[in-house]
Design a protein around this motif. Sequence first.
Motif, PDB file in Angstrom:
ATOM      1  N   SER A   1       0.823  -1.202   0.000  1.00  0.00           N
ATOM      2  CA  SER A   1       0.000   0.000   0.000  1.00  0.00           C
ATOM      3  C   SER A   1       0.861   1.258   0.000  1.00  0.00           C
ATOM      4  CB  SER A   1      -0.956  -0.007   1.185  1.00  0.00           C
ATOM      5  OG  SER A   1      -0.237  -0.097   2.366  1.00  0.00           O
TER       6      SER A   1
ATOM      7  N   ARG B   1       1.780   2.009  -3.601  1.00  0.00           N
ATOM      8  CA  ARG B   1       0.642   2.172  -4.503  1.00  0.00           C
ATOM      9  C   ARG B   1       0.147   0.896  -5.166  1.00  0.00           C
ATOM     10  NH1 ARG B   1      -0.096   7.100  -6.762  1.00  0.00           N
ATOM     11  NH2 ARG B   1       0.950   8.791  -5.684  1.00  0.00           N
TER      12      ARG B   1
ATOM     13  N   ASN C   1      -2.335  -1.030  -4.368  1.00  0.00           N
ATOM     14  CA  ASN C   1      -3.383  -1.128  -3.348  1.00  0.00           C
ATOM     15  C   ASN C   1      -4.129  -2.449  -3.362  1.00  0.00           C
ATOM     16  OD1 ASN C   1      -2.708   1.413  -2.521  1.00  0.00           O
ATOM     17  ND2 ASN C   1      -4.102   2.381  -3.976  1.00  0.00           N
TER      18      ASN C   1
ATOM     19  N   SER D   1      -2.155  -5.001  -1.738  1.00  0.00           N
ATOM     20  CA  SER D   1      -2.196  -4.758  -0.306  1.00  0.00           C
ATOM     21  C   SER D   1      -3.439  -5.391   0.303  1.00  0.00           C
ATOM     22  CB  SER D   1      -2.169  -3.263  -0.062  1.00  0.00           C
ATOM     23  OG  SER D   1      -2.439  -2.994   1.268  1.00  0.00           O
ATOM     24  N   CYS D   2      -4.595  -5.212  -0.380  1.00  0.00           N
ATOM     25  CA  CYS D   2      -5.836  -5.822   0.132  1.00  0.00           C
ATOM     26  C   CYS D   2      -5.676  -7.326   0.242  1.00  0.00           C
ATOM     27  CB  CYS D   2      -6.998  -5.535  -0.803  1.00  0.00           C
ATOM     28  SG  CYS D   2      -7.452  -3.829  -0.823  1.00  0.00           S
TER      29      CYS D   2
ATOM     30  N   PHE E   1      -5.432   0.103   7.920  1.00  0.00           N
ATOM     31  CA  PHE E   1      -5.489  -0.323   6.520  1.00  0.00           C
ATOM     32  C   PHE E   1      -6.750   0.204   5.859  1.00  0.00           C
ATOM     33  CE2 PHE E   1      -2.174  -3.459   7.332  1.00  0.00           C
ATOM     34  CZ  PHE E   1      -1.504  -3.409   6.117  1.00  0.00           C
TER      35      PHE E   1
ATOM     36  N   LEU F   1      -6.562   3.010   2.844  1.00  0.00           N
ATOM     37  CA  LEU F   1      -7.011   2.710   1.482  1.00  0.00           C
ATOM     38  C   LEU F   1      -8.229   3.557   1.121  1.00  0.00           C
ATOM     39  CD1 LEU F   1      -6.474  -1.143   1.425  1.00  0.00           C
ATOM     40  CD2 LEU F   1      -5.116   0.628   0.338  1.00  0.00           C
TER      41      LEU F   1
ATOM     42  N   TYR G   1     -11.539  -2.629  -4.138  1.00  0.00           N
ATOM     43  CA  TYR G   1     -10.840  -3.095  -2.940  1.00  0.00           C
ATOM     44  C   TYR G   1     -11.708  -4.086  -2.177  1.00  0.00           C
ATOM     45  CZ  TYR G   1      -7.783   0.952  -3.671  1.00  0.00           C
ATOM     46  OH  TYR G   1      -6.930   1.868  -4.203  1.00  0.00           O
TER      47      TYR G   1
END
Lengths: 521, 528
Positions: free
Chosen positions: B198, B201, B203, B206-207, B227, B231, B265
């Motif tokens: 995250s 970038r 993202n 990251s999720c 988090f 986000l 996301y």
Amino acid sequence: MDVALIVFILAATFKILLFPAYKSTDFEVHRNWLAITHSLPVSQWYYEATSEWTLDYPPFFAWFEAILSQVAGLIDPTIVNINNLYYNNFTVVWFQRSTVIITELALCYAIMEYCRVREGFTRGQTQVMKFVLSFQLLANFGLVIIDHIHFQYNGFLFGVLLLSITRIIEGRHLEGAIWFSILLNLKHIFLYISPAYFIYLLKHYCFTKSDDQHKKVETPLLRQFRVDRFLLLGTLILTVFILSFGPFVTMGQLGQVLSRLFPFKRGLCHAYWAPNFWALYNVIDKTLAIIATRLGYTLSITGSMTSGLVGEMSHQVLPSVPPIVTLILTLLTMIPPLLKLWFSKSSSQDFIKVIVLCAYSSFLFGWHVHEKAVLMITIPMSLLALEDKKFTRIYLLLSAIGHISLFPLLYTAAETLIKVCLYALFTISSFFALPMLTLDNAKEDKKKTSKPNPTRSWLLSFPALTTTDSLLLSIVLLFQIFCLCGSFVKFPFLPLLLTSVTCSVGIHWTWIMTLYTYLFN
Amino acid sequence: MARGTEYSFLPKLSSKREVFGLGACLCLIAILLRLGVALHPYSGAGTPPMFGDFEAQRHWMEITYHLSPSEWYFNTSNNNLSYWGLDYPPLTAYHSWICGAIAHSINPDWVSLHHSHGLEDYYHKLFMRYTVLVADILIYFPAIFVFVFGVYRSLSLEDKLSTAFIILVTPSLLVIDHGHFQYNSISLGLAVWAVLASCTRHNLLSCIFFSLSLNYKQMELYHSLPFFFFLLGKALQQREARLAMRSCQVNIKFNFFRYLTIIKYGLCVIATFLICWLPFLSSISSIQQVLHRLFPFSRGLYEDKVANFWCSLSVLIKLKLLLSRGVLLQLCFWTTILSIVPSAINLLFYPTPYRFLHSLVNSALSFFLFSFQVHEKSILLAVIPVSLLAVVHPFVSTWFILVATFSMYPLLVKDGLVLPTWSLSLFFFLSSYLFLPRLSYKMHNQDRRINLLFYVSMGLFFALCISSHFVTPPARLPDLFPVLISGFSCLHFLGFLVWFNYMQFMPQQIGHTYQKYFRLVHNKPHEN
């Protein structure tokens, strides 16, 4: 804080983690000595035989144990009970292991002193050199393995050795000589290197050139001899020995003590063959025996060499080796470097070189040599490796191969990965750090003269090593990987044999290089 | 940047090969320390009938290998849930299944159903230790290296390596994972991967990583709010939405795209969860049972002596006796939320990596201090983000990590891990002082009184821990030293919570030179 001290503490924190690790019978040996020296009068020390691990170190080491046993007695009286064989609870482990770490402070102090003395020779890199030397010695693979896992007090002893070398380099010859005689009375294995001390002190302390340096005419040798100095040196050394052995002489026990110190009943090789000349000799004998049987000859003696017992061992084809032959070979190979030390204008660095060569001779040709004795070569040579790029190369190869030969010391599963990682750490860091110190000039030279050689493959190009060296090291490493990964149910001694033989070849090669470098440069 | 000049003894690195060599050496040291700790006893060694966390993990391998997933979380004739029943999310169960299969192929006795309870075997211990080490090296090590190289790009190469090294030798994680025995390096490693993704970038990645981490250990919920807000905050910002629009070649002033990102996301998280929970989705009751296993609210406010606000308060007021469980739950819930809200709201409006990392610390600390049913080991969830901030706040991070280690001291004494705790703490402090960029510089140049405070705090911890071994407490107060240690740690943690909140709100406090670490990651000149 001093760099050496910081490295000492950082290394000690790791060594503390090794407290519950595997320990060899040497642990019980030393515990038994604590008990002997604590609970018996001096007259009984070298007679006591309740445990099979009798006292077989010289008197000063016994006194050292006696001092430790006073502390041990305060902490847990059962440690120093002579009948408490194989006592193995947490207290005794904790106590004995921590004494090894604490006494290693001697090594730490010796490093500081050595670096102070050599300050002028380090091209302004004193701090870096100190750090590298401290790491080389205090986090030394061999010392960690032998002292902090296997269990012995080598760090302390090498500290005394380094201190004595430092004093002699510094020009304080008498102190150096005293420290060395104390060392001999702590562990007599250091007799291996005593010829170097003898010749160097004789030449540089007992014989002196006349003050007028400009005089062209050489003063005759006998004129240079200073009887007063010789007597002083002799008296001091003798005093140390009298302090050590005197009480036993007056009690009429000298014979008994010496028989404990030099047990010639043992065989030519230790259970695991130290990687020396005799390992090769044994293997050649074995090979010839196999060939002979294939060809139909019957051999009279059928001794088994790989049975792994300490004791007499007979060769089948080649003649058996009596102790006197090993002694003669050892002395013969020592003579050329000693002669050069005597006749040439020698510097203090040459003194260390001859120490290394004496250690080599004894290790390669001596009677019943332990694989641990390889440290007697590597540790003094690490001093040379810091300053001389020729020795950097030899040392890197030697330490890489010599430390491999220590692998069989630890055979338990939990320590295997530790030993491999430690070896990797120590070897990689040496290969990167030492050339940085010594090859500065070489780098500049290279820029001017030659391009990097494109034919050398990546695998074989260890830093600072030639292709031959790299090839040799790669072979040793590959064999060791094979030994570690393979399973040898049918031939349980094969890994030991392979390790010993491959390392032996490598160590001979480094010996020849060292000898050549010293004699002809 | 400036190392204390007196310690400039490291050789100068000139070629890539030398950097590689240094990196290899540092990794080897980190591995060696782990191997060294692994020689020591694990939790519950030689203490029948229940043993400890080690036996729990071994038992899970046994259960998952021999039973079908439908039985894993249920009390059946083959699965007695009261004997270390599985109470971690599905990923842990799968991991146990893999380890169980390997164990079975090496020696079936290690995981034989029913008969292997309380197994204690030299080679089995070694096998278990190696499973932790492998997980650590595969997930945690690369996470830390990629994090340092990816986020702190403006550091010099040596500083990057030494920072990574310092994070890798964090004593609390080493002692708990390789001594006490747990697999925190997996869940925390996945969380670090998520943080890294995250911050750089990625993202969606990251999720996924964070969901995986959450599915390995539910304790990762401590990190979930930062988090979520990070986000969400990024998605809500115009710039992100504009980027999305540009990629679609549409130029309409409509905020649909920002909601699209949020939906993306969300879908990502839900998909990851669905995949992880696939074997348990057969019925509602099955899901309920798993959830019930994961969140056992029937347990007490706290276990043992934990450096938690409630536990420390109990010295003065016995809330456990005064209030009913329902009221207590509500009290915990609201205090936790209250202490997180400022940091979370701040993150929502200024979603920068700097604030995100601080918010992770704040959230984990708030949960640790105020939530219901907290373990001593949960402090690790705060330790990791703090250690990631070691470059930015070298002094406070070092202090925090040491305090966190000491806060678990009573637990570690119980496990027989006293020696590793001390030696690793000493190793960590000395090597931070030497290798952590700026620490020695900072300690030389900051206010003397702050250094004094640090040494007084460490000295008191030292005195407390040592005297817990040698001083017998009065009979009336058998838990005197554990309570004192946890109370003293709790005081520290409260202080750190305030300090990290303050730092999150006032990024300018760290000085301009060090703000650039984050600016390089986040090209937008949005604040720091």
